[in-house]
Design a protein around this motif. Structure first.
Motif, PDB file in Angstrom:
ATOM      1  N   GLY A  35       6.969 -12.500  -3.339  1.00 48.92           N
ATOM      2  CA  GLY A  35       6.519 -11.122  -2.650  1.00 48.92           C
ATOM      3  C   GLY A  35       5.064 -10.975  -2.691  1.00 48.92           C
ATOM      4  O   GLY A  35       4.604  -9.779  -2.434  1.00 48.92           O
ATOM      5  N   GLU A  36       4.138 -12.035  -2.759  1.00 49.17           N
ATOM      6  CA  GLU A  36       2.680 -12.068  -2.867  1.00 49.17           C
ATOM      7  C   GLU A  36       2.025 -11.019  -3.761  1.00 49.17           C
ATOM      8  O   GLU A  36       1.180 -10.452  -3.447  1.00 49.17           O
ATOM      9  N   PHE A  37       2.837 -10.912  -4.923  1.00 48.07           N
ATOM     10  CA  PHE A  37       2.360 -10.149  -6.019  1.00 48.07           C
ATOM     11  C   PHE A  37       2.097  -8.573  -5.746  1.00 48.07           C
ATOM     12  O   PHE A  37       1.204  -7.820  -6.089  1.00 48.07           O
ATOM     13  N   GLN A  38       2.975  -8.114  -4.803  1.00 44.56           N
ATOM     14  CA  GLN A  38       2.709  -6.763  -4.107  1.00 44.56           C
ATOM     15  C   GLN A  38       3.462  -5.756  -5.251  1.00 44.56           C
ATOM     16  O   GLN A  38       4.398  -6.246  -6.031  1.00 44.56           O
ATOM     17  N   ARG A  73      -4.463  -1.713  -7.116  1.00 49.30           N
ATOM     18  CA  ARG A  73      -4.147  -2.661  -5.873  1.00 49.30           C
ATOM     19  C   ARG A  73      -2.794  -2.677  -5.363  1.00 49.30           C
ATOM     20  O   ARG A  73      -2.541  -3.365  -4.362  1.00 49.30           O
ATOM     21  N   CYS A  74      -1.884  -1.533  -5.609  1.00 46.23           N
ATOM     22  CA  CYS A  74      -0.685  -1.262  -5.363  1.00 46.23           C
ATOM     23  C   CYS A  74      -0.792  -0.699  -3.773  1.00 46.23           C
ATOM     24  O   CYS A  74      -1.490   0.380  -3.650  1.00 46.23           O
ATOM     25  N   ASP A  75       0.394  -0.981  -3.154  1.00 49.64           N
ATOM     26  CA  ASP A  75       0.365  -0.026  -1.943  1.00 49.64           C
ATOM     27  C   ASP A  75       1.002   1.187  -2.098  1.00 49.64           C
ATOM     28  O   ASP A  75       1.822   1.842  -3.164  1.00 49.64           O
ATOM     29  N   GLY A  76       0.742   2.102  -1.125  1.00 56.47           N
ATOM     30  CA  GLY A  76       1.565   3.537  -0.974  1.00 56.47           C
ATOM     31  C   GLY A  76       0.489   4.716  -1.230  1.00 56.47           C
ATOM     32  O   GLY A  76       0.779   5.776  -0.647  1.00 56.47           O
ATOM     33  N   ARG A  77      -0.736   4.418  -1.699  1.00 54.92           N
ATOM     34  CA  ARG A  77      -1.706   5.509  -1.722  1.00 54.92           C
ATOM     35  C   ARG A  77      -3.168   4.898  -1.502  1.00 54.92           C
ATOM     36  O   ARG A  77      -3.600   3.745  -1.554  1.00 54.92           O
TER      37      ARG A  77
END
Length: 275
Positions: free
Chosen positions: A144-147, A217-221
């Motif tokens: 998951g490419e470390f997502q 590093r996380c998506d969403g914000r």
């Protein structure tokens, strides 16, 4: 499932043991240079961030039970408390030490720089460890490419959670200073675990450096929302704690009157106060 958990527990133990070994070694090597404090701060914060990265993967990718996740959080908090020695590992808590005049501002800035440097290093090291694919969970994470996905739903509400968590944890740290260390770490760890249980909407990080390593590093914000929640939130919580808990214990003294000194005594005063 059990094999993935076992691998993660071994990895956590290796991180702690290596960190303690490096911390002791650098403490001896740098003992005469004055840099041993900064080295301990860097290594301890790196230990904290690496362990938190792995615990998050266990929770998000491994889907371990929430009760077990909280147990691991408690154990990790105890281990960090026992191994950190004089390191702080949290920029917000470093501000408390500055307020209590245990650190001068320049020393606090150096510690904060070490903390963020360690947080950035953990962001690089942990994907390298996961890339080894030692467990199926790590292989799925690599695929998951470390997502990761941000747990924040509403930024303002999440900021309030971080304020409350930072206030609660630092208040516990302040009020347990009189306890023996072997009892104090358990009391603080219990409060940290309770905060994590009560604040799932943010991950209950209450540590700007740790959040930079694990959350930014996380998506969403957006970056501004992360700064609001994970940087401003803990700092406001610490400021509120200092104003409501510490300030009453620091009564303001009446300003001292400066005595008149004759000209020929100025040199003596200079040597006494400015060595």
């Amino acid at each position: 499932y059990s094999a993935d958990v076992a691998v993660s527990l071994v990895l956590l133990a290796v991180v702690v043991l290596l960190s303690d070994l490096v911390r002791r070694m650098l403490g001896r090597v740098l003992a005469q240079t004055g840099f041993q404090v900064h080295a301990a701060e860097f290594v301890s914060t790196l230990q904290l961030c690496c362990c938190t990265h792995e615990l998050r993967v266990l929770s998000d990718v491994g889907k371990i039970e929430r009760r077990f996740a909280h147990t691991l959080t408690y154990v990790a908090a105890v281990v960090h408390g026992l191994t950190f020695r004089d390191a702080i590992g949290n920029p917000a808590c470093t501000l408390v030490h500055t307020y209590r005049q245990k650190l001068v501002p320049s020393a606090a800035l150096w510690r904060i720089a070490c903390q963020f440097a360690a947080a950035a290093t953990a962001r690089v090291l942990m994907p390298l460890a996961w890339s080894l694919g030692v467990s199926s969970m790590h292989m799925r994470h690599r695929a998951g490419e470390f997502q990761c996905t941000s747990p924040i739903d509403a930024p303002l509400a999440a900021t309030a959670v971080e304020i409350a968590c930072a206030f609660a944890v630092q208040t516990a740290v302040t009020h347990t200073r009189s306890l023996e260390e072997k009892y104090r770490v358990h009391a603080v760890a219990a409060v940290i675990t309770t905060a994590v249980y009560a604040g799932p909407s943010t991950g209950a990080v209450f540590n700007p450096a740790l959040a930079f390593s694990t959350q930014f590093r996380c998506d969403g914000r957006s970056l501004s929302e992360y700064c609001l929640v994970y940087w401003l939130g803990p700092v406001l919580g610490i400021v509120h704690m200092c104003a409501s808990v510490l300030a009453p214990n620091y009564p303001t003294a009446a300003p001292a009157t400066r005595p008149r000194i004759s000209g020929r005594k100025w040199m003596d005063v200079f040597h006494v106060h400015c060595p």
